[in-house]
Every structure is written in structure tokens, then in C-alpha cells.
Design an enzyme around this catalytic site. Structure first.
Site, PDB file in Angstrom:
ATOM      1  N   ASP A 185      56.244  58.040  44.997  1.00 15.83           N
ATOM      2  CA  ASP A 185      54.854  58.158  44.536  1.00 15.83           C
ATOM      3  C   ASP A 185      53.966  58.784  45.621  1.00 15.83           C
ATOM      4  O   ASP A 185      54.448  59.147  46.698  1.00 15.83           O
ATOM      5  CB  ASP A 185      54.370  56.754  44.116  1.00 15.83           C
ATOM      6  N   GLU A 222      53.985  63.180  42.515  1.00 16.99           N
ATOM      7  CA  GLU A 222      52.661  63.438  43.109  1.00 16.99           C
ATOM      8  C   GLU A 222      51.684  63.954  42.050  1.00 16.99           C
ATOM      9  O   GLU A 222      50.664  64.546  42.374  1.00 16.99           O
ATOM     10  CB  GLU A 222      52.748  64.303  44.366  1.00 16.99           C
ATOM     11  N   TRP A 223      52.030  63.671  40.762  1.00 17.69           N
ATOM     12  CA  TRP A 223      51.118  63.857  39.623  1.00 17.69           C
ATOM     13  C   TRP A 223      50.685  65.313  39.421  1.00 17.69           C
ATOM     14  O   TRP A 223      49.616  65.584  38.853  1.00 17.69           O
ATOM     15  CB  TRP A 223      49.864  62.966  39.775  1.00 17.69           C
ATOM     16  N   GLY A 224      51.485  66.245  39.913  1.00 22.38           N
ATOM     17  CA  GLY A 224      51.155  67.657  39.703  1.00 22.38           C
ATOM     18  C   GLY A 224      50.030  68.159  40.590  1.00 22.38           C
ATOM     19  O   GLY A 224      49.575  69.292  40.433  1.00 22.38           O
ATOM     20  N   ASP A 244      49.058  59.561  35.186  1.00 24.89           N
ATOM     21  CA  ASP A 244      49.842  58.578  34.429  1.00 24.89           C
ATOM     22  C   ASP A 244      49.589  58.654  32.925  1.00 24.89           C
ATOM     23  O   ASP A 244      48.454  58.793  32.482  1.00 24.89           O
ATOM     24  CB  ASP A 244      49.487  57.151  34.881  1.00 24.89           C
TER      25      ASP A 244
HETATM   26  C1  GLA Z   1      51.377  55.480  40.103  1.00 23.83           C
HETATM   27  C2  GLA Z   1      52.489  56.190  39.345  1.00 23.83           C
HETATM   28  C3  GLA Z   1      52.902  55.321  38.171  1.00 23.83           C
HETATM   29  C4  GLA Z   1      53.366  53.960  38.661  1.00 23.83           C
HETATM   30  C5  GLA Z   1      52.286  53.312  39.505  1.00 23.83           C
HETATM   31  C6  GLA Z   1      52.779  52.060  40.212  1.00 23.83           C
HETATM   32  O1  GLA Z   1      50.211  55.363  39.340  1.00 23.83           O
HETATM   33  O2  GLA Z   1      52.077  57.457  38.922  1.00 23.83           O
HETATM   34  O3  GLA Z   1      53.920  55.947  37.429  1.00 23.83           O
HETATM   35  O4  GLA Z   1      54.546  54.119  39.389  1.00 23.83           O
HETATM   36  O5  GLA Z   1      51.805  54.188  40.507  1.00 23.83           O
HETATM   37  O6  GLA Z   1      51.801  51.465  41.017  1.00 23.83           O
END
Ligand code: GLA
Length: 686
Positions: A185, A222-224, A244
Site C-alpha cells: 500500500d 499506490e492507487w494510480g 478504493d
Molecule cells: C488502503 C487500500 C485498501 C486497503 C486499506 C487498508 O486504503 O487502498 O485497499 O488495503 O488501505 O487500510
């Protein structure tokens, strides 16, 4: 993060399909009419050279389970859950269907490392440690994954240790436990360059797995934010492309739209990851979950089940276990599907398959049934007299002479696999079942509904029959034909029905069902069904009425429910504040959050809609929105972007003759954060 919650969205008004339905043939657009960006692309960017594929890992998108979407950090995330899921993977056939990884997300560790700097599993959740759980999962022939962050702490506010600066030691610990998969993450990253952080862990995982001989799939999360699709093909096997997901239609849809354009970057060993599945968690309908699963499959996304299978119902297992849909996701060619067209929320997404066939998702983003169509030629299939058209949700073969079409229910997806097949004529013909505009009717009144069954196969359909049914108390009659002994190629069985709502029925959305059956020349049966929405309405009173005193047909809202006579407030119903614009409080009005759409039935009785609009003061100076008023399908007013700094804007929209009026608030072109819009003093003149 503001998530769209659209529990009411599916009750939206249904517009006019009827004229098209009974009179016209296919609506397929020529390729030239498509926006260039929507045409399929076969170009593989240089950056996606599949170096990661050399290790043979994740040659098809990873499949498995992750607890996060169902438990977050709750106490029911524990050893019993992980073992229970592994057991169910085996007992319910999910392992055989391809689900392999049982993954632990955040909150598995103690907040402090031990004296040697080692990670310590939470002794309450995992009393026997992680190795014991890994051994159990491995004993079932499955694999196990774990989670940490490329930062000093993980994302949970409890602050579990992250691996930044501990990469070697943590990777070795994971390897020693027998871990097969790491989700890494991005929280608390201290501003250290993402490429550097993710490469350091890649190297640490490689070194550690060399000591155990057990390779570790590396999931970059790293969410893009740093466009990992441009640099991570030789770093990890998959990378998150978005923030997310949450268990709502709006979230699933917005993630889909961000992930689709990244198709050229995906391939064996390097996948776009639009986040884990929400199927089964309860925030979407089964139709929406089938769309979610279809879209993830056609996008060659990792399929990580995110529901607690110990509590899942039969429908959830049916969706997650559909082998033909899974085969689309897991196709060895490893192409992510591309968008052929998307206008009006009618999506055609096509995925080239290793056997030369195409998987095609006809996805309906809208709130009403839509006809969605393409052709074998546009899908890039070779010229042939006929094709095999397999419906992957109905598990049925049909034939088509080239058209690939369906009327798709609101928020639904029809998923076909289309191939040039010399035996095409041996399958029953494909026929499309359509229904016209859903009527508005008052209690006790009668309205027409039109249905049509059109044979678009290359052979004749026989003994065709249609039937329309409704809830108890609804009367349905017709003097039109409901049967046809033979339905040759290209012909249709069109029926106009008279539908009478019960006298005592409450206003609201109701559903009729049209069902059609027919046979092929060989006698093979085909049955198909389509929901037909109907709205029971009340005419608005004469004179002026506040919108908040009238029943709405539907209200979709970006954050919690739309509120009457207060601002939108937060996520709960009734948690708004007095509607306040430039310090002035308004007793009446609607408080909404972008993206929002509140629809009223006006039945041709109203002339004007008036309001004072703006961003509510409750968000301080944040928030940018734009207001629109739609009279049926015509936008009659649009404010342009407004911020909290703008004065409240008085608006007056002419809505003469409109059957419905839609009040729309958009995000003003940026994101939806803090977008609290007010329709203060909103009123209709009728
Ligand atoms: C981030 C990630 C999620 C999850 C949470 C856990 O938000 O993007 O997929 O793993 O952390 O805290």
C-alpha cells in the site's frame, strides 16, 4: 473521499424507446460515427514490455480472496475467517474455478515491532501466528497473501507498522512464513519517490524468495497516483489504477471508467487492478453485481472476492463461480477489453480471446432499459455467413448472421462470446426481446406497454410466444398477437398490451416482466426475460408547490440521501443543516451532493420551476457544482460552475408540457469533494 450511494437510482424514470421498438431495425452506428478515442486499439506501449512476465508469475490475472471489503479492520478478520474461506474455496468448487490466493489485508499485525524490529502478528486474531495459517492454506492446495504499506505505517488509523526502511527484513519474514503474494500500500510514504519505494520492495521480495524457492506475486497499491501503468510492468504483476472501491453502484462505475482507458498497458504478468470485488456485500443489486463481475472479467482485472463467503447466498456463488465469465478474465492471450462505443451510457466493450473469438460486454450504465448493439465485423471477426453467439450468463448458444445486440436492463450487462463457427446454423437463432417506454400511470388507470421479439439470427425461430406479467392485482390484456408459428430472420413479433394498475396501488416504481420462448428447427428451446419498469404517479396540484412538498419519482445522490428542507449534511438520512446560502437560511428546498439527479413527475401540467441555487455554507469555502434543469430529455437551464464564493443564483426554467423534470447537480468538472448543492426555495408552478 465522497462515495456515491445510489440505492434509489434504479427507480429512475423510463423514457421513450417505444417508437424505435415497434418500427425500426438495428441501431448499430458505423465505425466512422464513433469517437476516435473509443475505437479499439491494438498498440502495446513500449513501457509495457512484459519484463515481469519472465518470472512466469500471474500470466493470467490473480484470482482469490481478500478480507478488506467485507471486514475492514473488524474483529471477525481472524484465523477462523481465513481458514473458513480456504475451506469454502475447496468445498464450493471455487478453487477448481481458479480462485487460488487467500489474502490478508491491513490489521493483521500488532502496532509495535518486537525488540529485533520484526513484525508481530496480532495475538488475538492470529494466536498461532501467520505461518500456521499459511501452512493450513497451503495444505488445501491454495496460496496465501499478506499486506503492508510502502510507508512508515499502514493505512489504518491504529497505525500498524509499514515496511519503508524495513523492506529486506519484512520481505524475509513474509518469505519465511510461506507468503505467496504481497499487497503493498501507499499510506504514510513520507514523500519518498514511488518508483524508488516500490522497486526497493520488489528487490527485497526477489532476494527473500530466492532463499525459500517460493515466488511472491507483488501487488502495487499506490492507487494510480504515479501512473504505475507507465513504469511498473517490470516492478510488480499488478497495480491499482484508482482509489478504493466501495460497495455502491457509483463507486464501481467510476472505477470502471478510469480503468477502461488503460487497456493497452495490461498483459500477462502486468495487470491493471481496479480493486477488489464487492460482489455479495449487499450494496448493489444482483443485476449490478453481474455487471461488476462482467466488467472486471472483460477488463482482465484481478478477481479477488471481497465478501465473507461463509455468509454468502446462492446468487453470490452463482455470480463468482460462473466459469464461462471467469474464462473471459483468465484468457491466456491476456488482453484487456477495449471500448468500441459508449454514447448515451450504452457501452460496447470487446475483448480479443486467444481462440480468435471476442468476449463482448453490452453494458447499460443508464437507469432505463437500453438497446445496445454492434456487429461481428466491428468486433473484428472474419467475414462469415453466420456466427456462434454464446450468452455467458444464460449459458446458451445461439446463431447470428452478424448483428450482436440485446435490450439490456437498467445497470445490466449482457455478456456474449462471439466466434466464427462453421456449425453456426445448428444453434437456435438469436432473438432480441425489447420493451418500449415504461409508462406513467395513475392508480386504477390504464397505460400501453409495447414489447417485441426480433429474430436477428441467421435461421428461423419457431413456436415463438411472448407473455407479459405483473405484480398481484395488475390487469394485463392485449388484442395483438402473442404467438408466431415461424419468425423468419429479421422479423419480429410485436405486441401492444394494456396495463391497468390496481385502484389502491401506492405511487412508486413497479416491475412487469416480459418473457419470450421459441424453438430452433431442431426443437432446441430458448427462453428469455426482460424487466419492464412502470411508474405509478400522482399529478402535481395546480398552483405553486414547493418541490420538497411533492413526492419525487427518484433521487440519486452522491453522498448519503438527498434531503428535503435541509442541506445534504453527511452520509446518514436526516443529518442535514438549515439550507444556508451566503449566510441566508432558507426554510424550504432540497439539499443534495454531486453527482445528483432528483426527478419529478409533472405530467405536462407545469409551466415553470424556480429556485435559488448555490453551494451550501456548511462546507466552508470548499465545493464546486453546476446546476441543470431538464424537461424530459431537453436541458432547459444550466448555471455553469458555481462555488461557495458565488452569490446564490435565482433561476427560473420553463418546463411547459414536460412529463418529467430532472434537477441535476454535477461536480462542476473537478471532483465531487465537498460538493453540497442547494436548490433553495425550489418550487413548481403548475
Ligand atoms: C488502503 C487500500 C485498501 C486497503 C486499506 C487498508 O486504503 O487502498 O485497499 O488495503 O488501505 O487500510
Amino acid at each position: 473521499m465522497r462515495h456515491r450511494s445510489l440505492r434509489t437510482a434504479r427507480h429512475r424514470v423510463i423514457g421513450g424507446l417505444a417508437a424505435a421498438l415497434l418500427g425500426t431495425a438495428g441501431l448499430t452506428l458505423p465505425a466512422a460515427a464513433q469517437p476516435a478515442a473509443a475505437r479499439p486499439t491494438t498498440a502495446e506501449p513500449a513501457a509495457a514490455a512484459p519484463a515481469a512476465a519472465k518470472d512466469g508469475l500471474a500470466l493470467t490475472p490473480p484470482m482469490g480472496f481478500n478480507n478488506w471489503n467485507s471486514t475492514h479492520c473488524r474483529a471477525d478478520f481472524n484465523e477462523a475467517m481465513v481458514k473458513g474461506i480456504a475451506d469454502i474455496f475447496v468445498s464450493k468448487g471455487l478453487k477448481d474455478a481458479g480462485y487460488t490466493y487467500v489474502n490478508l489485508d491491513d490489521c493483521w499485525a500488532r502496532p509495535q515491532r518486537d525488540a529485533n524490529g520484526k513484525l508481530v502478528p496480532d495475538p488475538v486474531r492470529f494466536p498461532k501466528g501467520i505461518k500456521a495459517v499459511a501452512d493450513y492454506v497451503h495444505s488445501k492446495g491454495l496460496k496465501i497473501g499478506i499486506y503492508t504499506s510502502a510507508g512508515t505505517k499502514t493505512c489504518n488509523t491504529a497505525g500498524f507498522p509499514g515496511a519503508l526502511g524495513h523492506e529486506r527484513s519484512d520481505a524475509q519474514q513474509f518469505a519465511d512464513w510461506g507468503i505467496d503474494y504481497l499487497k503493498y500500500d501507499n499510506c504514510n510514504n513520507q514523500g519518498v519517490d514511488a518508483k524508488q519505494r516500490y522497486r526497493t520492495m520488489r528487490d527485497a521480495l526477489k532476494a527473500a524468495s530466492e532463499t525459500t524457492g517460493r515466488p511472491i506475486v507483488y501487488s502495487i497499491c499506490e492507487w494510480g497516483q504515479n501512473k504505475p501503468w507507465e513504469w511498473a510492468a517490470d516492478v510488480g504483476q499488478l497495480w491499482r489504477t484508482t482509489g478504493d472501491i466501495s460497495d455502491s453502484w457509483g463507486s464501481m462505475l467510476s472505477i470502471t471508467k478510469k480503468n477502461l482507458p488503460l487497456a493497452p498497458y495490461a498483459g500477462p504478468g502486468h495487470w491493471n487492478d481496479p480493486d477488489m470485488l464487492e460482489v455479495g456485500n449487499g450494496g448493489m443489486t444482483d443485476t449490478e453485481y453481474r455487471s461488476h463481475f462482467s466488467l472486471w472479467s472483460v477488463m482482465a482485472a484481478p478477481l479477488l472476492i471481497g465478501t465473507d463467503l461463509r455468509k454468502a447466498d446462492a446468487k453470490t456463488f452463482e455470480i463468482l463461480g460462473n466459469r464461462e465469465v471467469i474464462a473471459v478474465d483468465q484468457d491466456p492471450l491476456g488482453k484487456q477489453g477495449t471500448v468500441l462505443s459508449s454514447e448515451g451510457g450504452r457501452w460496447v466493450i470487446s475483448k480479443e480471446m486467444a481462440d480468435g473469438s471476442r468476449a463482448v460486454a453490452l453494458f447499460n450504465e443508464t437507469e432505463r432499459p437500453q438497446r445496445i448493439a454492434t456487429t461481428a465485423a466491428r468486433l473484428g471477426l472474419p467475414q462469415a455467413d453466420g456466427y456462434r453467439l454464446r450468452d455467458l450468463w444464460r449459458n446458451q448458444d445461439q446463431n447470428t448472421s452478424g448483428s450482436v445486440a440485446a435490450t439490456v436492463p437498467a445497470h445490466g450487462t449482457v455478456l456474449y462470446r462471439v466466434s466464427a463457427d462453421r456449425r453456426w446454423a445448428s444453434y437456435p437463432p438469436a432473438a432480441e426481446l425489447g420493451a418500449g417506454a415504461a409508462p406513467f400511470t395513475e392508480a386504477g388507470a390504464t397505460a400501453p406497454v409495447e414489447t417485441a421479439l426480433r429474430n436477428f439470427g441467421g435461421t428461423a425461430a419457431h413456436q415463438a410466444r411472448v407473455e407479459l406479467t405483473g405484480p398481484d392485482g395488475w390487469r394485463i390484456r392485449t388484442s395483438w398477437p402473442t404467438r408466431a408459428a415461424t419468425l423468419p430472420t429479421g422479423s419480429r413479433l410485436a405486441t401492444r398490451w394494456q396495463v391497468t394498475a390496481p385502484k389502491d396501488v401506492k405511487p412508486g416504481a413497479y416491475e412487469l416482466t416480459v418473457r419470450a420462448d421459441y424453438r430452433s428447427a431442431r426443437g432446441d428451446k430458448v427462453g428469455t426475460e426482460l424487466p419492464v419498469p412502470v411508474h405509478v404517479v400522482v399529478a402535481p396540484p395546480s398552483g405553486a408547490s414547493y418541490a420538497s412538498d411533492l413526492p419525487w419519482l427518484s433521487a440519486a445522490n452522491g453522498w448519503g440521501p438527498a434531503e428535503k428542507d435541509t442541506s445534504v449534511g453527511e452520509n446518514a438520512a436526516g443529518d442535514g443543516h438549515p439550507i444556508t446560502l451566503d449566510g441566508t437560511v432558507h426554510a424550504k428546498g432540497l439539499g443534495v451532493h454531486a453527482p445528483s439527479e432528483v426527478t419529478y413527475y409533472t405530467g405536462g401540467h407545469c409551466t415553470a420551476f424556480t429556485a435559488k441555487v448555490g453551494v451550501d455554507d456548511e462546507e466552508g469555502t470548499a465545493g464546486t457544482v453546476a446546476f441543470e434543469v431538464w424537461a424530459d430529455d431537453t436541458k432547459v437551464l444550466s448555471t455553469g460552475t458555481l462555488t461557495n464564493a458565488d452569490p446564490a443564483k435565482a433561476i427560473s426554467a420553463a418546463v411547459d408540457g414536460a412529463t418529467t423534470v430532472r434537477l441535476v447537480v454535477t461536480d462542476g468538472g473537478d471532483d465531487v469533494t465537498s460538493d453540497h448543492g442547494d436548490w433553495a426555495d425550489a418550487a413548481f408552478s403548475c
